[in-house]
Write a protein that holds these residues in place. Sequence first.
Motif, short mmCIF file in Angstrom:
data_model
loop_
_atom_site.label_atom_id
_atom_site.label_comp_id
_atom_site.label_asym_id
_atom_site.label_seq_id
_atom_site.Cartn_x
_atom_site.Cartn_y
_atom_site.Cartn_z
N ASN A 74 0.61 -1.22 0.03
CA ASN A 74 -0.02 0.08 0.08
C ASN A 74 0.96 1.25 -0.03
O ASN A 74 0.45 2.24 -0.74
N PHE A 75 2.04 1.26 0.53
CA PHE A 75 2.83 2.46 0.48
C PHE A 75 3.29 2.62 -0.86
O PHE A 75 3.55 3.84 -1.32
N VAL A 76 3.81 1.40 -1.35
CA VAL A 76 4.32 1.68 -2.77
C VAL A 76 3.05 2.10 -3.78
O VAL A 76 3.24 2.94 -4.63
N VAL A 77 1.75 1.59 -3.70
CA VAL A 77 0.64 2.21 -4.50
C VAL A 77 0.17 3.38 -4.21
O VAL A 77 -0.09 4.30 -5.43
N LEU A 78 0.68 4.05 -3.13
CA LEU A 78 0.46 5.38 -2.94
C LEU A 78 1.32 6.30 -3.75
O LEU A 78 0.63 7.74 -4.22
N PHE A 79 2.44 6.09 -4.34
CA PHE A 79 3.37 6.85 -5.12
C PHE A 79 2.29 7.02 -6.60
O PHE A 79 2.20 8.12 -7.22
N TYR A 80 1.94 5.88 -6.96
CA TYR A 80 1.20 5.84 -8.20
C TYR A 80 -0.21 6.46 -8.05
O TYR A 80 -0.50 7.21 -9.22
N LEU A 81 -0.67 6.60 -7.04
CA LEU A 81 -2.18 7.43 -6.81
C LEU A 81 -1.65 8.62 -6.83
O LEU A 81 -2.53 9.50 -7.43
N MET A 82 -0.90 9.29 -6.35
CA MET A 82 0.02 10.68 -6.31
C MET A 82 0.11 11.00 -7.55
O MET A 82 -0.20 12.15 -8.29
N HIS A 83 0.77 10.10 -8.55
CA HIS A 83 1.28 10.08 -9.95
C HIS A 83 -0.18 10.57 -10.55
O HIS A 83 -0.36 11.35 -11.41
N GLY A 84 -1.04 9.63 -10.54
CA GLY A 84 -2.23 9.67 -11.29
C GLY A 84 -3.01 10.99 -10.95
O GLY A 84 -3.56 11.70 -11.79
N CYS A 85 -3.21 11.24 -9.80
CA CYS A 85 -3.85 12.56 -9.17
C CYS A 85 -3.23 13.88 -9.72
O CYS A 85 -3.98 14.78 -10.48
N GLU A 101 -5.50 4.78 -13.98
CA GLU A 101 -4.50 4.51 -12.94
C GLU A 101 -4.98 4.75 -11.75
O GLU A 101 -4.82 4.02 -10.58
N ILE A 102 -5.54 5.90 -11.37
CA ILE A 102 -6.26 6.11 -10.21
C ILE A 102 -7.25 5.04 -9.73
O ILE A 102 -7.28 4.62 -8.78
N LEU A 103 -7.99 4.58 -10.66
CA LEU A 103 -8.96 3.29 -10.39
C LEU A 103 -8.26 2.27 -10.09
O LEU A 103 -8.66 1.52 -9.16
#
Length: 139
Positions: free
Chosen positions: A68-79, A95-97
Amino acid sequence: MAPETRNYRYLALVCHTLLIAWIVIWQFLLTTTHAYSLVFIAIMYVVPILLPYKGVIQGKPYTHAWANFVVLFYLMHGCTVAYAVPAERWYAGIEILLCTGMFIGCAAFARKRGRELGLGIIKLKEEMKQEKAYFENRK
Protein backbone atom coordinates in the motif's frame (compact mmCIF):
# COMPACT_ATOMS: atom_id res chain seq x y z
CA MET A 1 -8.92 -18.95 3.78
CA ALA A 2 -12.37 -17.42 4.06
CA PRO A 3 -14.17 -16.63 0.78
CA GLU A 4 -14.32 -12.89 1.56
CA THR A 5 -10.57 -12.85 2.27
CA ARG A 6 -9.92 -14.70 -0.99
CA ASN A 7 -12.00 -12.13 -2.91
CA TYR A 8 -9.93 -9.27 -1.51
CA ARG A 9 -6.77 -11.16 -2.42
CA TYR A 10 -7.99 -11.53 -6.00
CA LEU A 11 -8.95 -7.85 -6.13
CA ALA A 12 -5.45 -6.88 -4.99
CA LEU A 13 -3.77 -9.33 -7.38
CA VAL A 14 -5.83 -8.37 -10.44
CA CYS A 15 -5.50 -4.63 -9.84
CA HIS A 16 -1.76 -5.00 -9.17
CA THR A 17 -1.23 -6.95 -12.39
CA LEU A 18 -3.33 -4.53 -14.42
CA LEU A 19 -1.55 -1.55 -12.87
CA ILE A 20 1.83 -2.96 -13.92
CA ALA A 21 0.54 -3.52 -17.45
CA TRP A 22 -1.10 -0.09 -17.56
CA ILE A 23 2.05 1.72 -16.40
CA VAL A 24 4.10 -0.02 -19.09
CA ILE A 25 1.52 0.66 -21.81
CA TRP A 26 1.03 4.28 -20.79
CA GLN A 27 4.67 5.22 -20.34
CA PHE A 28 6.13 3.31 -23.30
CA LEU A 29 3.36 3.13 -25.90
CA LEU A 30 0.81 5.90 -25.38
CA THR A 31 3.12 8.78 -24.41
CA THR A 32 4.84 10.07 -27.52
CA THR A 33 7.12 12.72 -25.99
CA HIS A 34 9.49 11.72 -23.22
CA ALA A 35 11.21 14.31 -21.05
CA TYR A 36 13.49 11.59 -19.63
CA SER A 37 15.30 8.56 -21.00
CA LEU A 38 13.43 5.28 -21.26
CA VAL A 39 15.78 3.67 -18.73
CA PHE A 40 15.00 6.38 -16.17
CA ILE A 41 11.26 6.01 -16.82
CA ALA A 42 11.52 2.24 -16.37
CA ILE A 43 13.41 2.63 -13.08
CA MET A 44 11.06 5.28 -11.69
CA TYR A 45 7.72 3.92 -12.89
CA VAL A 46 8.01 0.16 -13.36
CA VAL A 47 10.53 -1.09 -10.80
CA PRO A 48 8.77 0.16 -7.62
CA ILE A 49 5.48 -1.53 -8.49
CA LEU A 50 7.32 -4.80 -9.22
CA LEU A 51 8.96 -4.96 -5.77
CA PRO A 52 5.95 -6.33 -3.82
CA TYR A 53 4.59 -8.38 -6.74
CA LYS A 54 6.12 -11.73 -5.71
CA GLY A 55 4.68 -11.49 -2.18
CA VAL A 56 1.28 -10.46 -3.51
CA ILE A 57 1.26 -13.48 -5.83
CA GLN A 58 2.21 -15.72 -2.88
CA GLY A 59 -0.57 -14.22 -0.75
CA LYS A 60 1.59 -12.90 2.10
CA PRO A 61 -0.37 -10.51 4.35
CA TYR A 62 2.71 -8.51 5.37
CA THR A 63 3.63 -7.84 1.74
CA HIS A 64 0.07 -6.75 1.00
CA ALA A 65 0.30 -4.30 3.88
CA TRP A 66 3.50 -2.61 2.74
CA ALA A 67 2.48 -2.72 -0.93
CA ASN A 68 0.00 0.00 0.00
CA PHE A 69 2.90 2.38 0.61
CA VAL A 70 4.18 1.69 -2.89
CA VAL A 71 0.79 2.13 -4.54
CA LEU A 72 0.38 5.56 -2.94
CA PHE A 73 3.19 6.82 -5.19
CA TYR A 74 1.14 5.80 -8.23
CA LEU A 75 -2.02 7.30 -6.78
CA MET A 76 -0.20 10.62 -6.31
CA HIS A 77 1.14 10.38 -9.85
CA GLY A 78 -2.33 9.74 -11.25
CA CYS A 79 -3.90 12.60 -9.31
CA THR A 80 -1.14 14.99 -10.36
CA VAL A 81 -1.40 14.05 -14.04
CA ALA A 82 -5.21 14.24 -13.93
CA TYR A 83 -4.95 17.79 -12.61
CA ALA A 84 -1.97 19.08 -14.59
CA VAL A 85 -2.08 17.34 -17.98
CA PRO A 86 -5.54 17.55 -19.59
CA ALA A 87 -4.42 15.49 -22.62
CA GLU A 88 -3.66 12.48 -20.39
CA ARG A 89 -6.57 12.82 -17.95
CA TRP A 90 -8.20 9.56 -19.05
CA TYR A 91 -4.94 7.67 -18.67
CA ALA A 92 -4.59 9.06 -15.16
CA GLY A 93 -8.19 8.11 -14.37
CA ILE A 94 -7.46 4.49 -15.21
CA GLU A 95 -4.35 4.60 -13.02
CA ILE A 96 -6.32 6.10 -10.12
CA LEU A 97 -9.02 3.43 -10.47
CA LEU A 98 -6.47 0.59 -10.47
CA CYS A 99 -4.58 2.12 -7.53
CA THR A 100 -7.78 2.42 -5.53
CA GLY A 101 -8.72 -1.20 -6.24
CA MET A 102 -5.26 -2.41 -5.30
CA PHE A 103 -5.22 -0.32 -2.12
CA ILE A 104 -8.60 -1.60 -0.96
CA GLY A 105 -7.76 -5.19 -1.87
CA CYS A 106 -4.34 -5.13 -0.18
CA ALA A 107 -5.55 -3.40 2.99
CA ALA A 108 -8.58 -5.63 3.45
CA PHE A 109 -6.65 -8.82 2.65
CA ALA A 110 -3.80 -7.96 5.02
CA ARG A 111 -6.23 -7.25 7.84
CA LYS A 112 -8.50 -10.26 7.33
CA ARG A 113 -5.76 -12.78 6.58
CA GLY A 114 -3.65 -11.49 9.46
CA ARG A 115 -6.56 -12.07 11.82
CA GLU A 116 -7.14 -15.55 10.40
CA LEU A 117 -3.49 -16.39 11.06
CA GLY A 118 -3.53 -14.81 14.52
CA LEU A 119 -1.11 -12.04 13.58
CA GLY A 120 -3.26 -9.19 14.89
CA ILE A 121 -2.11 -6.78 17.57
CA ILE A 122 -3.81 -7.42 20.87
CA LYS A 123 -5.69 -4.59 22.51
CA LEU A 124 -4.06 -2.70 25.35
CA LYS A 125 -6.79 -3.80 27.76
CA GLU A 126 -6.08 -7.46 27.00
CA GLU A 127 -2.33 -6.97 27.28
CA MET A 128 -2.74 -5.28 30.67
CA LYS A 129 -4.78 -8.27 31.89
CA GLN A 130 -2.10 -10.68 30.72
CA GLU A 131 0.68 -8.71 32.41
CA LYS A 132 -1.30 -8.39 35.64
CA ALA A 133 -1.97 -12.14 35.69
CA TYR A 134 1.68 -12.89 34.97
CA PHE A 135 3.02 -10.72 37.76
CA GLU A 136 0.39 -11.86 40.28
CA ASN A 137 1.24 -15.51 39.61
CA ARG A 138 4.97 -14.87 39.96
CA LYS A 139 4.77 -13.98 43.65
